[in-house]
Design a protein around this motif. Structure first.
Motif, PDB file in Angstrom:
ATOM      1  N   MET A 221       8.576 -70.691 -21.008  1.00 22.82           N
ATOM      2  CA  MET A 221       8.135 -71.097 -19.679  1.00 22.82           C
ATOM      3  C   MET A 221       9.290 -71.029 -18.676  1.00 22.82           C
ATOM      4  SD  MET A 221       6.870 -74.826 -18.337  1.00 22.82           S
ATOM      5  CE  MET A 221       8.577 -75.375 -18.436  1.00 22.82           C
ATOM      6  N   VAL A 222      10.463 -71.527 -19.066  1.00 25.66           N
ATOM      7  CA  VAL A 222      11.612 -71.525 -18.163  1.00 25.66           C
ATOM      8  C   VAL A 222      11.976 -70.098 -17.762  1.00 25.66           C
ATOM      9  CG1 VAL A 222      14.090 -72.003 -17.998  1.00 25.66           C
ATOM     10  CG2 VAL A 222      12.545 -73.721 -18.956  1.00 25.66           C
ATOM     11  N   ILE A 223      11.960 -69.191 -18.730  1.00 23.06           N
ATOM     12  CA  ILE A 223      12.280 -67.790 -18.427  1.00 23.06           C
ATOM     13  C   ILE A 223      11.244 -67.190 -17.480  1.00 23.06           C
ATOM     14  CG2 ILE A 223      12.446 -65.477 -19.429  1.00 23.06           C
ATOM     15  CD1 ILE A 223      13.611 -66.817 -21.949  1.00 23.06           C
ATOM     16  N   GLY A 224       9.953 -67.449 -17.763  1.00 21.26           N
ATOM     17  CA  GLY A 224       8.891 -66.867 -16.962  1.00 21.26           C
ATOM     18  C   GLY A 224       8.850 -67.369 -15.534  1.00 21.26           C
ATOM     19  N   GLU A 225       9.187 -68.647 -15.323  1.00 19.73           N
ATOM     20  CA  GLU A 225       9.061 -69.215 -13.979  1.00 19.73           C
ATOM     21  C   GLU A 225      10.321 -69.081 -13.138  1.00 19.73           C
ATOM     22  OE1 GLU A 225       8.309 -73.394 -13.915  1.00 19.73           O
ATOM     23  OE2 GLU A 225      10.093 -73.901 -15.084  1.00 19.73           O
ATOM     24  N   THR A 226      11.394 -68.502 -13.680  1.00 19.52           N
ATOM     25  CA  THR A 226      12.633 -68.392 -12.916  1.00 19.52           C
ATOM     26  C   THR A 226      13.001 -66.950 -12.588  1.00 19.52           C
ATOM     27  OG1 THR A 226      13.899 -68.507 -15.004  1.00 19.52           O
ATOM     28  CG2 THR A 226      13.625 -70.556 -13.762  1.00 19.52           C
ATOM     29  N   ILE A 227      13.082 -66.090 -13.595  1.00 15.80           N
ATOM     30  CA  ILE A 227      13.642 -64.752 -13.388  1.00 15.80           C
ATOM     31  C   ILE A 227      12.733 -63.882 -12.514  1.00 15.80           C
ATOM     32  CG2 ILE A 227      14.379 -62.640 -14.535  1.00 15.80           C
ATOM     33  CD1 ILE A 227      15.226 -64.352 -16.908  1.00 15.80           C
ATOM     34  N   GLY A 228      11.454 -63.776 -12.884  1.00 15.85           N
ATOM     35  CA  GLY A 228      10.537 -62.929 -12.119  1.00 15.85           C
ATOM     36  C   GLY A 228      10.389 -63.354 -10.660  1.00 15.85           C
ATOM     37  N   PRO A 229      10.047 -64.620 -10.391  1.00 11.20           N
ATOM     38  CA  PRO A 229       9.915 -65.061  -8.995  1.00 11.20           C
ATOM     39  C   PRO A 229      11.198 -64.892  -8.195  1.00 11.20           C
ATOM     40  CG  PRO A 229       8.902 -66.640 -10.467  1.00 11.20           C
ATOM     41  CD  PRO A 229       9.624 -65.667 -11.343  1.00 11.20           C
ATOM     42  N   ALA A 230      12.347 -65.137  -8.826  1.00  7.59           N
ATOM     43  CA  ALA A 230      13.618 -64.958  -8.116  1.00  7.59           C
ATOM     44  C   ALA A 230      13.793 -63.503  -7.695  1.00  7.59           C
ATOM     45  CB  ALA A 230      14.782 -65.395  -9.004  1.00  7.59           C
ATOM     46  N   ALA A 231      13.436 -62.575  -8.594  1.00  9.98           N
ATOM     47  CA  ALA A 231      13.545 -61.154  -8.268  1.00  9.98           C
ATOM     48  C   ALA A 231      12.610 -60.769  -7.129  1.00  9.98           C
ATOM     49  CB  ALA A 231      13.247 -60.309  -9.506  1.00  9.98           C
ATOM     50  N   VAL A 232      11.385 -61.300  -7.152  1.00  9.99           N
ATOM     51  CA  VAL A 232      10.432 -61.019  -6.067  1.00  9.99           C
ATOM     52  C   VAL A 232      10.981 -61.527  -4.737  1.00  9.99           C
ATOM     53  CG1 VAL A 232       8.141 -61.543  -5.154  1.00  9.99           C
ATOM     54  CG2 VAL A 232       8.419 -60.985  -7.571  1.00  9.99           C
ATOM     55  N   GLY A 233      11.560 -62.717  -4.746  1.00  9.66           N
ATOM     56  CA  GLY A 233      12.110 -63.278  -3.513  1.00  9.66           C
ATOM     57  C   GLY A 233      13.228 -62.436  -2.934  1.00  9.66           C
ATOM     58  N   VAL A 234      14.094 -61.919  -3.809  1.00  9.60           N
ATOM     59  CA  VAL A 234      15.224 -61.125  -3.331  1.00  9.60           C
ATOM     60  C   VAL A 234      14.776 -59.744  -2.870  1.00  9.60           C
ATOM     61  CG1 VAL A 234      17.374 -60.002  -4.048  1.00  9.60           C
ATOM     62  CG2 VAL A 234      16.912 -62.361  -4.733  1.00  9.60           C
ATOM     63  N   VAL A 235      13.913 -59.082  -3.658  1.00  9.39           N
ATOM     64  CA  VAL A 235      13.552 -57.686  -3.380  1.00  9.39           C
ATOM     65  C   VAL A 235      12.524 -57.578  -2.265  1.00  9.39           C
ATOM     66  CG1 VAL A 235      12.531 -55.601  -4.363  1.00  9.39           C
ATOM     67  CG2 VAL A 235      14.127 -56.975  -5.729  1.00  9.39           C
ATOM     68  N   TRP A 236      11.491 -58.431  -2.297  1.00  8.04           N
ATOM     69  CA  TRP A 236      10.373 -58.255  -1.366  1.00  8.04           C
ATOM     70  C   TRP A 236      10.314 -59.271  -0.226  1.00  8.04           C
ATOM     71  CZ3 TRP A 236       9.166 -57.081  -6.630  1.00  8.04           C
ATOM     72  CH2 TRP A 236       8.812 -55.745  -6.834  1.00  8.04           C
ATOM     73  N   LEU A 237      10.949 -60.418  -0.397  1.00  8.44           N
ATOM     74  CA  LEU A 237      10.848 -61.443   0.640  1.00  8.44           C
ATOM     75  C   LEU A 237      12.155 -61.667   1.390  1.00  8.44           C
ATOM     76  CD1 LEU A 237       8.618 -64.062  -1.235  1.00  8.44           C
ATOM     77  CD2 LEU A 237       7.912 -62.306   0.405  1.00  8.44           C
TER      78      LEU A 237
END
Length: 289
Positions: A221-237
């Motif tokens: 859960m910790v891996i799933g809720e941190t790495i992916g969303p962080a990448a989306v925030g940096v790349v797309w937002l």
């Protein structure tokens, strides 16, 4: 950052209170998970925990509206450190020297993130991203359904990872909601992504904790809720750090998440017995929204 840390405190403390209530409910009589949950709901500690969950969710939303996703995600993962410290006090769970060190590591990582984080990204997110999020949320449900057929550690890991991705959908969806009027909410695909992703994450994590290794499920859960969303925030937002503080932010994020993973056994505030021996003694519902 205060809101993000406040959410972590709320979630971590709520887990311990709910665990205490669930333990009392289990001692009061037998029955299945539903009977256990109904007895737990009559405990003031469980209700207080639910109230803290709700407050934590509001603080999480406030944090996501003003901070980069990577900073909020790392702070929420740090709720495991709060659970460990509160469990050591209220449940008299013994923390090893390594675990106390992990708590210190989490705090150090969050301090680095707090110093390095800039404001939230300036981008509002493309229409394609808004429509992609409900699809990702539905994908989480499908992966969870497939993972439910597995056994052992693989089942717990996949369900925990899928649950983390569902919570990650919530984090991204909050940033994609650009209006709070009824018309803006109901016409925005991100709203439905938030509801589907949050509901799927809650169900999948509960299932993983009930019939699998808590440590494995929580780590996923910790891996799933941190790495992916962080990448989306940096790349797309457009999430960025303060000028010249990119490396401290990366190191702080990695350190905070690593410390949280070291405390993964506190994903469901433990009794003195081994977590893997009694994964069904607590009521469903300790997963955080």
């Amino acid at each position: 950052m205060v809101c993000a840390l406040g959410a972590a405190v709320c979630f971590g403390t709520a887990t311990v209170l709910q665990a205490m209530a669930a333990r009392e409910a289990a001692d009061a009589g037998g029955g299945g998970d539903t009977a256990l949950l109904l007895r737990a709901l009559r405990q003031w500690r469980y209700l207080a925990g639910l109230g803290l969950d709700g407050l934590g969710f509001l603080l999480q939303i406030a944090a996501l509206r003003s901070l980069p996703i990577y900073a909020v995600a790392a702070a929420l993962a740090a709720s495991l450190a709060v659970t460990a410290v509160v469990a050591a006090r209220l449940l008299r769970v013994r923390l090893s020297g390594v675990e106390w060190g992990a708590v210190a590591v989490v705090c150090a990582g969050l301090a680095m993130l707090g110093l390095a984080s800039g404001p939230e990204g300036h981008r509002s997110g493309s229409a394609a991203l808004k429509y992609a999020m409900p699809a990702v949320a539905l994908g989480v449900l499908l992966v969870g359904a497939a993972g439910g057929r597995l056994r052992g550690r693989n089942r717990a890991l996949l369900l925990g990872l899928a649950a983390g991705c569902g919570f990650g959908v919530v984090e991204v969806a909050v940033r994609l909601i650009d209006g709070l009027t009824p018309t803006a909410l109901f016409t925005n695909p991100a709203t439905y992504a938030l509801l589907i992703g949050g509901g799927a994450a809650f169900l999948l994590l509960t299932s993983a904790l009930q019939r699998g290794s808590v440590t494995t499920a929580t780590a996923g859960m910790v891996i799933g809720e941190t790495i992916g969303p962080a990448a989306v925030g940096v790349v797309w937002l457009g999430d960025r750090t303060r000028e010249g503080m990119a490396w401290p932010a990366v190191v702080g994020f990695a350190v905070a998440v690593a410390g949280a993973l070291a405390l993964a056994r506190f994903g469901e505030a433990p009794a003195e017995q081994s977590l893997t021996e009694q994964p069904q003694r607590k009521a469903a519902g300790t997963a955080k929204p």
